[in-house]
Design a protein around this motif. Structure first.
Motif, PDB file in Angstrom:
ATOM      1  N   THR A  72     -86.525  17.029  34.524  1.00 20.31           N
ATOM      2  CA  THR A  72     -85.542  15.957  34.687  1.00 20.31           C
ATOM      3  C   THR A  72     -85.935  14.989  35.806  1.00 20.31           C
ATOM      4  O   THR A  72     -85.567  13.816  35.747  1.00 20.31           O
ATOM      5  N   ALA A  73     -86.673  15.465  36.801  1.00 23.31           N
ATOM      6  CA  ALA A  73     -87.165  14.535  37.824  1.00 23.31           C
ATOM      7  C   ALA A  73     -88.050  13.476  37.177  1.00 23.31           C
ATOM      8  O   ALA A  73     -87.962  12.281  37.484  1.00 23.31           O
ATOM      9  N   MET A  74     -88.907  13.916  36.248  1.00 31.59           N
ATOM     10  CA  MET A  74     -89.788  12.986  35.551  1.00 31.59           C
ATOM     11  C   MET A  74     -88.999  12.067  34.617  1.00 31.59           C
ATOM     12  O   MET A  74     -89.187  10.846  34.618  1.00 31.59           O
ATOM     13  N   THR A  75     -88.099  12.637  33.809  1.00 27.16           N
ATOM     14  CA  THR A  75     -87.377  11.816  32.843  1.00 27.16           C
ATOM     15  C   THR A  75     -86.435  10.829  33.536  1.00 27.16           C
ATOM     16  O   THR A  75     -86.281   9.686  33.084  1.00 27.16           O
ATOM     17  N   ASP A  76     -85.810  11.241  34.627  1.00 30.54           N
ATOM     18  CA  ASP A  76     -84.939  10.318  35.372  1.00 30.54           C
ATOM     19  C   ASP A  76     -85.751   9.174  35.980  1.00 30.54           C
ATOM     20  O   ASP A  76     -85.311   8.015  35.990  1.00 30.54           O
ATOM     21  N   PHE A  77     -86.945   9.489  36.484  1.00 28.37           N
ATOM     22  CA  PHE A  77     -87.813   8.458  37.062  1.00 28.37           C
ATOM     23  C   PHE A  77     -88.195   7.433  36.006  1.00 28.37           C
ATOM     24  O   PHE A  77     -88.148   6.222  36.245  1.00 28.37           O
ATOM     25  N   TRP A  78     -88.572   7.898  34.818  1.00 33.14           N
ATOM     26  CA  TRP A  78     -88.966   6.975  33.751  1.00 33.14           C
ATOM     27  C   TRP A  78     -87.779   6.137  33.271  1.00 33.14           C
ATOM     28  O   TRP A  78     -87.947   4.977  32.891  1.00 33.14           O
ATOM     29  N   ALA A  79     -86.587   6.707  33.311  1.00 37.86           N
ATOM     30  CA  ALA A  79     -85.402   5.926  32.951  1.00 37.86           C
ATOM     31  C   ALA A  79     -85.154   4.823  33.976  1.00 37.86           C
ATOM     32  O   ALA A  79     -84.850   3.676  33.612  1.00 37.86           O
ATOM     33  N   ARG A  80     -85.302   5.148  35.265  1.00 39.64           N
ATOM     34  CA  ARG A  80     -85.079   4.152  36.323  1.00 39.64           C
ATOM     35  C   ARG A  80     -86.156   3.084  36.330  1.00 39.64           C
ATOM     36  O   ARG A  80     -85.872   1.883  36.419  1.00 39.64           O
ATOM     37  N   GLN A  81     -87.401   3.519  36.273  1.00 34.00           N
ATOM     38  CA  GLN A  81     -88.514   2.605  36.476  1.00 34.00           C
ATOM     39  C   GLN A  81     -88.873   1.806  35.227  1.00 34.00           C
ATOM     40  O   GLN A  81     -89.276   0.654  35.320  1.00 34.00           O
ATOM     41  N   HIS A  82     -88.749   2.423  34.051  1.00 36.80           N
ATOM     42  CA  HIS A  82     -89.277   1.799  32.830  1.00 36.80           C
ATOM     43  C   HIS A  82     -88.264   1.692  31.689  1.00 36.80           C
ATOM     44  O   HIS A  82     -88.622   1.244  30.602  1.00 36.80           O
ATOM     45  N   HIS A  83     -87.033   2.108  31.954  1.00 34.83           N
ATOM     46  CA  HIS A  83     -85.964   2.020  30.944  1.00 34.83           C
ATOM     47  C   HIS A  83     -86.347   2.762  29.659  1.00 34.83           C
ATOM     48  O   HIS A  83     -86.032   2.325  28.555  1.00 34.83           O
ATOM     49  N   VAL A  84     -87.030   3.877  29.838  1.00 37.16           N
ATOM     50  CA  VAL A  84     -87.433   4.728  28.724  1.00 37.16           C
ATOM     51  C   VAL A  84     -86.609   6.009  28.806  1.00 37.16           C
ATOM     52  O   VAL A  84     -86.628   6.708  29.828  1.00 37.16           O
ATOM     53  N   GLN A  85     -85.888   6.305  27.732  1.00 35.29           N
ATOM     54  CA  GLN A  85     -85.068   7.516  27.688  1.00 35.29           C
ATOM     55  C   GLN A  85     -85.885   8.639  27.051  1.00 35.29           C
ATOM     56  O   GLN A  85     -86.297   8.548  25.897  1.00 35.29           O
ATOM     57  N   ILE A  86     -86.153   9.678  27.833  1.00 35.45           N
ATOM     58  CA  ILE A  86     -86.961  10.811  27.384  1.00 35.45           C
ATOM     59  C   ILE A  86     -86.126  12.074  27.470  1.00 35.45           C
ATOM     60  O   ILE A  86     -85.537  12.378  28.520  1.00 35.45           O
ATOM     61  N   SER A  87     -86.072  12.817  26.395  1.00 35.38           N
ATOM     62  CA  SER A  87     -85.381  14.103  26.415  1.00 35.38           C
ATOM     63  C   SER A  87     -86.219  15.113  27.192  1.00 35.38           C
ATOM     64  O   SER A  87     -87.423  15.267  26.925  1.00 35.38           O
ATOM     65  N   PRO A  88     -85.632  15.812  28.162  1.00 30.70           N
ATOM     66  CA  PRO A  88     -86.404  16.807  28.920  1.00 30.70           C
ATOM     67  C   PRO A  88     -87.069  17.852  28.021  1.00 30.70           C
ATOM     68  O   PRO A  88     -88.148  18.348  28.348  1.00 30.70           O
ATOM     69  N   GLU A  89     -86.462  18.147  26.869  1.00 34.34           N
ATOM     70  CA  GLU A  89     -87.029  19.142  25.963  1.00 34.34           C
ATOM     71  C   GLU A  89     -88.343  18.672  25.341  1.00 34.34           C
ATOM     72  O   GLU A  89     -89.135  19.484  24.842  1.00 34.34           O
ATOM     73  N   SER A  90     -88.588  17.364  25.363  1.00 34.65           N
ATOM     74  CA  SER A  90     -89.816  16.837  24.766  1.00 34.65           C
ATOM     75  C   SER A  90     -90.984  16.817  25.749  1.00 34.65           C
ATOM     76  O   SER A  90     -92.090  16.424  25.385  1.00 34.65           O
ATOM     77  N   VAL A  91     -90.751  17.243  26.994  1.00 37.53           N
ATOM     78  CA  VAL A  91     -91.763  17.186  28.047  1.00 37.53           C
ATOM     79  C   VAL A  91     -92.487  18.526  28.160  1.00 37.53           C
ATOM     80  O   VAL A  91     -91.851  19.581  28.272  1.00 37.53           O
ATOM     81  N   VAL A  92     -93.809  18.472  28.143  1.00 33.14           N
ATOM     82  CA  VAL A  92     -94.648  19.652  28.317  1.00 33.14           C
ATOM     83  C   VAL A  92     -95.492  19.448  29.571  1.00 33.14           C
ATOM     84  O   VAL A  92     -96.130  18.405  29.731  1.00 33.14           O
ATOM     85  N   MET A  93     -95.494  20.426  30.459  1.00 35.84           N
ATOM     86  CA  MET A  93     -96.259  20.320  31.699  1.00 35.84           C
ATOM     87  C   MET A  93     -97.719  20.701  31.471  1.00 35.84           C
ATOM     88  O   MET A  93     -98.017  21.670  30.755  1.00 35.84           O
ATOM     89  N   LEU A  94     -98.608  19.933  32.103  1.00 33.96           N
ATOM     90  CA  LEU A  94    -100.059  20.102  31.943  1.00 33.96           C
ATOM     91  C   LEU A  94    -100.752  20.013  33.296  1.00 33.96           C
ATOM     92  O   LEU A  94    -100.219  19.417  34.233  1.00 33.96           O
ATOM     93  N   PRO A  95    -101.972  20.523  33.388  1.00 35.59           N
ATOM     94  CA  PRO A  95    -102.740  20.313  34.625  1.00 35.59           C
ATOM     95  C   PRO A  95    -103.208  18.876  34.806  1.00 35.59           C
ATOM     96  O   PRO A  95    -103.404  18.423  35.926  1.00 35.59           O
ATOM     97  N   GLY A  96    -103.446  18.135  33.705  1.00 37.66           N
ATOM     98  CA  GLY A  96    -103.958  16.769  33.825  1.00 37.66           C
ATOM     99  C   GLY A  96    -103.822  16.016  32.519  1.00 37.66           C
ATOM    100  O   GLY A  96    -103.656  16.601  31.448  1.00 37.66           O
ATOM    101  N   VAL A  97    -103.910  14.683  32.609  1.00 41.28           N
ATOM    102  CA  VAL A  97    -103.789  13.840  31.424  1.00 41.28           C
ATOM    103  C   VAL A  97    -104.951  14.065  30.457  1.00 41.28           C
ATOM    104  O   VAL A  97    -104.756  14.111  29.230  1.00 41.28           O
ATOM    105  N   ILE A  98    -106.162  14.212  30.965  1.00 42.20           N
ATOM    106  CA  ILE A  98    -107.307  14.446  30.075  1.00 42.20           C
ATOM    107  C   ILE A  98    -107.156  15.793  29.367  1.00 42.20           C
ATOM    108  O   ILE A  98    -107.512  15.940  28.197  1.00 42.20           O
ATOM    109  N   THR A  99    -106.599  16.777  30.057  1.00 36.53           N
ATOM    110  CA  THR A  99    -106.273  18.039  29.396  1.00 36.53           C
ATOM    111  C   THR A  99    -105.350  17.784  28.221  1.00 36.53           C
ATOM    112  O   THR A  99    -105.534  18.331  27.123  1.00 36.53           O
ATOM    113  N   GLY A 100    -104.352  16.922  28.422  1.00 36.96           N
ATOM    114  CA  GLY A 100    -103.415  16.595  27.365  1.00 36.96           C
ATOM    115  C   GLY A 100    -104.076  15.916  26.185  1.00 36.96           C
ATOM    116  O   GLY A 100    -103.715  16.160  25.018  1.00 36.96           O
TER     117      GLY A 100
END
Length: 391
Positions: A72-100
């Motif tokens: 929720t820290a990530m999704t709230d930040f994206w809502a504030r900064q970029h007006h993008v609504q992201i469901s926390p359930e859709s977020v997967v934690m990774l070591p890095g973007v290239i890993t993703g």
């Protein structure tokens, strides 16, 4: 706490801290300045420093859980900064973007499938495709005389006709500095959808889009199959802590990517990475706003210096990122020769060929450092190029 511009003027001595930017420079003249790898020479936000210190005071560092507030820290930040609504359930934690990126490749394509990249582009895009047994399919960006780049959708469609199954979008684009408009992304995504190809959008530089433009996330299109990758690492200078996020609303795709992570032993949960990322997303807004103003002035200063000092060079317009893309082809030197000139002058940049064949004769300049150091680095570049004589 008010973050003054002078906060970013403070020069840090990062030598002998196992810092790639400073401790892994190529050998050149004494006093070499590093303006290459995308790492900022600024103190991270005080809230991050305090969070790490507080956790470090607890004298054991065992297995760590990803908790709901990490998402929720990530999704709230994206809502504030970029007006993008992201469901926390859709977020997967990774070591890095290239890993993703590699997780998405493994889970959503098959060996031998084609994956489109838009050269010149961040080198690990190409490497990720090749090292996972897929085929790189090129749809180079178009460039005008002023160094401004646009997508070549005809080239994209040609590769789709040849069977491409996925495309990597660099949004904003590294190294050419474009902040793609939502219309550009919509047109691209519609084309991919028409041919049944997946879109993976790397948005790690999302927080460095300069006014009056705003970052336009591919997630704004509302397509649940789009995969978006991001991290606090570039924004708040946390790359050494190895923490990133993958976002995908489509449950079937997301579960396929999670299974791939499990099969390959890819886990997130770096104790200090999670602490720092959560603190940055929750308390770093004011620091980020001040940083962007500072970087915007660095970009303006560097542009003026290059325009006056090297009028035959072309710095691509920087709508986003702190990475300048400089065309030095009028000197008719190879990228290797340009790098030597700069190293001899006491400054290191990233060779344009790191971003593909289209980068021959270009250098990428990292402008995210205290202004006095940035000015000194650009001055050394100008002096080095002038030593070659007139164009």
């Amino acid at each position: 706490m008010k973050v003054e511009q002078t906060f970013f003027d403070q020069v840090l001595d990062r030598r002998d801290t196992r810092c790639v930017k400073w401790d892994a420079m190529e050998q050149g003249t004494p006093g070499m300045l590093p303006m290459w790898v995308a790492d900022m020479d600024f103190r991270s936000p005080v809230c991050v420093q305090e969070a790490l210190k507080a956790r470090a005071e607890h004298p054991t560092y065992g297995y760590t859980m990803v908790m709901p507030d990490d998402r929720t820290a990530m999704t709230d930040f994206w809502a504030r900064q970029h007006h993008v609504q992201i469901s926390p359930e859709s977020v997967v934690m990774l070591p890095g973007v290239i890993t993703g990126m590699r997780v998405a490749i493994h889970a959503l394509t098959r060996p031998g499938d084609g994956i489109i990249i838009q050269d010149p582009v961040y080198g690990p895009f190409r490497d990720s495709v090749q090292k996972t047994g897929r085929k790189v399919m090129h749809a180079p960006l178009r460039r005008n005389a002023g160094g401004y780049y646009t997508m070549d959708l005809n080239a994209v469609e040609e590769q789709l006709k040849q069977g491409a199954r996925m495309m990597f979008l660099c949004n904003p684009h590294n190294p050419v500095g474009r902040a793609w408009s939502l219309e550009e992304i919509r047109e691209l995504a519609g084309l991919l959808k028409q041919y049944g190809a997946k879109l993976v959008s790397d948005e790690i530089h999302a927080d460095f889009v300069y006014s009056p433009r705003q970052h336009q996330s591919a997630l704004l299109l509302g397509d649940p199959e789009i995969v978006m990758l991001t991290a606090a690492s570039k924004t708040f200078n946390l790359a050494g802590l190895q923490q990133a996020c993958l976002v995908c609303a489509d449950q079937t795709q997301r579960e396929a990517m999670i299974r791939d992570m499990e099969e390959h032993g890819t886990i997130a949960g770096n104790l200090f990475g999670l602490e720092a990322t959560r603190a940055a997303y929750q308390g770093g807004d004011e620091w980020l706003a001040a940083l962007k103003e500072y970087l915007k002035e660095n970009v303006r200063t560097a542009s003026d210096m290059l325009r006056n000092g090297l009028p035959d060079s072309v710095l691509s317009p920087m709508e986003a990122t702190y990475l300048g893309w400089l065309d030095l082809r009028k000197w008719h030197k190879s990228t290797e020769e340009l790098m030597k000139v700069c190293l001899d002058a006491g400054v290191q940049f990233t060779p344009g060929t790191f971003f593909g064949e289209e980068g021959e004769g270009f250098l990428r300049l990292n402008l995210a450092c205290p202004r006095l150091l940035m000015q000194e680095g650009i001055t050394r570049l100008i002096q080095g190029m002038r030593s070659l004589g007139s164009v």
